[in-house]
Design a protein around this motif. Structure first.
Motif, short mmCIF file in Angstrom:
data_model
loop_
_atom_site.label_atom_id
_atom_site.label_comp_id
_atom_site.label_asym_id
_atom_site.label_seq_id
_atom_site.Cartn_x
_atom_site.Cartn_y
_atom_site.Cartn_z
N ASP A 9 0.87 -1.17 0.00
CA ASP A 9 0.00 0.00 0.00
C ASP A 9 0.91 1.23 0.00
N VAL A 10 0.99 1.87 -1.14
CA VAL A 10 1.98 2.93 -1.32
C VAL A 10 1.29 4.21 -1.76
N SER A 11 1.63 5.34 -1.11
CA SER A 11 1.14 6.61 -1.67
C SER A 11 2.24 7.18 -2.55
N THR A 12 3.31 7.69 -1.94
CA THR A 12 4.43 8.16 -2.78
C THR A 12 5.69 7.51 -2.26
N GLY A 15 8.78 9.01 -0.25
CA GLY A 15 7.99 10.11 0.30
C GLY A 15 8.91 11.17 0.90
N THR A 52 7.35 -1.83 6.43
CA THR A 52 6.79 -0.48 6.37
C THR A 52 7.93 0.51 6.25
N ASP A 55 7.67 6.57 5.53
CA ASP A 55 6.49 7.39 5.24
C ASP A 55 5.19 6.62 5.44
N ASN A 57 4.46 3.77 3.96
CA ASN A 57 4.14 2.89 2.83
C ASN A 57 4.38 1.44 3.24
N ARG A 404 4.83 0.60 -7.13
CA ARG A 404 3.65 -0.21 -6.75
C ARG A 404 3.86 -0.96 -5.43
N GLY A 405 5.03 -0.73 -4.81
CA GLY A 405 5.28 -1.35 -3.51
C GLY A 405 5.99 -2.68 -3.57
#
Ligand SMILES: Cc1ncc(COP(=O)(O)O)c(C=O)c1O
Length: 444
Positions: A9-12, A15, A52, A55, A57, A404-405
């Motif tokens: 689960d990745v935002s940026t 980061g 993890t 940030d 992610n 995409r992690g």
């Protein structure tokens, strides 16, 4: 974090916090090799291949820290026994034969002696019974070379094209992969090179790498009595990675392995195998050498063992004390315990079978995906590689996977390594391959 349901689960990525940490780190650190924007936060949840970052992610790590984290993050098979270990100082001990135990004659947690005992057990099919522990892979190979020189009194070492054995001045003399490893450094003399016949379903008759030609091989001609350019009695060691790691996950052809085995027997050569990356279950056998028709005399291991280890028959080691030594010659107590517990877990949980089965599934899924710009999918067990048409395709795929992690790591010129933990599950294989395939297609 629940291993059975967690997904990347990745935002940026990287980061903001990762960017700041990386720049802080590089105010002090000499430039090295690990150049991602990935910053693991080890105070945050991590389990199996999932971790993890700084940030928040959640990532899936298919690098296993280049094989040095064989059982994934926070594996209870390692952590639970270590929870019984009371921290002491010092954790690193002064020398291979500084004797230490964690609980009398029957310690709860194995230490350096326990690791050596297990390594002898894991190499007994090669008749090995003696171990020298050290700190790193390079030291394990360096000491393997030293004992081979001492044992044989030979002056030649033979290395393979594409080889990588470490970064000490001794081991880099054997390196034949990227020139950056050796450029301008002085080298030990009398190192001869042989082609390494990579498996492309080739046989001795169809080999194109130059190892086999007409009805002979490069190595056979090198050692031929009267006409060869190396006297076999002067050879200290033939040094081979059973699977070339940094050189690009190159698996030898069966015929190459058989020729190496035959020539070692015919010329009584001391065969040193560098299992630093390929050993300890990674290929679905304890040692990658177990797949091939040669018999090692010396094994150099590290990474998954958490300390360096040089293993051989007693007679190959010098008898005289002080010929081999190092202040931290037993690595450290905690590292040795992790190595020993890893070997226990491999046996107790049938992780060789898991590596073979999950590896086969991964290879099939990757091949069935028929990915654009991919020219080869290969591997044994969970030592897997995807080779691309170009280096750019490889770099793009690694970046797209990270976004995409999914963490992956390159090797050779245009190859990606995929190294899930040895206890990877079917769900994780499917998830990882899907993410990788999606990433490759997105940038192809
Ligand atoms: C096959 C092989 N040998 C030796 C080494 C050197 O190990 P270390 O980096 O622990 O010195 C490596 C490291 O990547 C390796 O892959």
């Amino acid at each position: 974090m629940d291993r059975d349901s967690v997904e990347p689960d990745v935002s940026t990525i990287p980061g903001d916090a990762a960017k700041q940490w990386v720049s802080h780190h590089h105010r002090f650190a000499a430039p090295s090799t690990y150049v991602y924007g990935f910053v693991w936060d080890h105070s945050e949840p991590a389990v199996g291949p999932f971790c993890t970052d700084i940030d928040g992610n959640v990532l899936m790590d298919f690098t296993a820290h280049v094989g040095s984290m064989p059982l994934g993050y926070n594996n209870p098979k390692i952590l639970d026994p270590l929870a019984e270990f009371d921290l002491v100082d010092p954790l690193k001990i002064a020398g291979q034969d500084f004797y230490v135990t964690a609980g009398g004659l029957d310690p709860d947690v194995p230490g350096p002696t326990g690791l050596m005992e297990r390594l002898v057990d894991a190499t007994s099919h090669y008749g090995m019974d003696t171990v020298f522990l050290s700190n790193t892979g390079a030291e394990a190979v360096e000491n393997a070379l030293k004992i081979a020189y001492d044992h044989t009194r030979g002056k030649y070492a033979i290395t393979c094209e594409g080889a990588f054995h470490g970064r000490t001045l001794g081991t880099l003399s054997l390196n034949r992969s990227k020139e950056v490893y050796r450029r301008h450094f002085p080298e030990i003399s009398s190192v001869e090179t042989t082609p390494f016949c990579t498996d492309r379903n080739c046989t001795a008759a169809t080999c194109e790498c130059g190892f086999f030609f007409e009805d002979t091989s490069w190595l056979r001609e090198m050692l031929a009595e009267g006409t060869g350019w190396v006297n076999d009695e002067e050879v200290a060691a033939l040094v081979v990675e059973p699977v070339q790691g940094e050189g690009g996950y190159r698996f030898p052809s069966e015929s190459f392995a058989a020729e190496v085995g035959a020539l070692c027997r015919e010329h009584d050569l001391t065969l040193v195998v560098d299992e630093v990356q390929s050993g300890v279950g990674r290929t679905g056998e304890m040692w990658a050498s177990d797949h091939y028709a040669f018999t090692p005399d010396v094994i150099a291991g590290a990474k998954a063992l958490r300390v360096g280890a040089t293993v051989a028959r007693a007679e190959v080691f010098p008898e005289e004390t002080s010929r081999l030594s190092s202040t931290w010659g037993a690595g450290d107590i905690l590292g040795a315990a992790q190595g020993a517990l890893t070997l226990d877990a491999i046996e107790e949980y049938d992780l060789l079978d898991n590596a073979t089965e999950r590896g086969q599934e991964m290879k099939e899924r990757l091949r069935d995906a028929d990915l654009q710009s991919v020219v080869d999918v290969r591997g044994k067990g969970l030592m897997l590689a995807v080779e691309f048409e170009t280096k750019e395709h490889r770099e793009d795929a690694i970046a797209a996977a990270l976004a995409r992690g999914l963490l992956t790591v390159g090797c050779g010129e245009k190859t990606v390594r995929l190294l899930p933990p040895l206890d990877v599950t079917e769900r994780e294989v499917e998830l990882g391959v899907d993410l990788f395939a999606e990433s490759v297609e997105a940038v192809a």
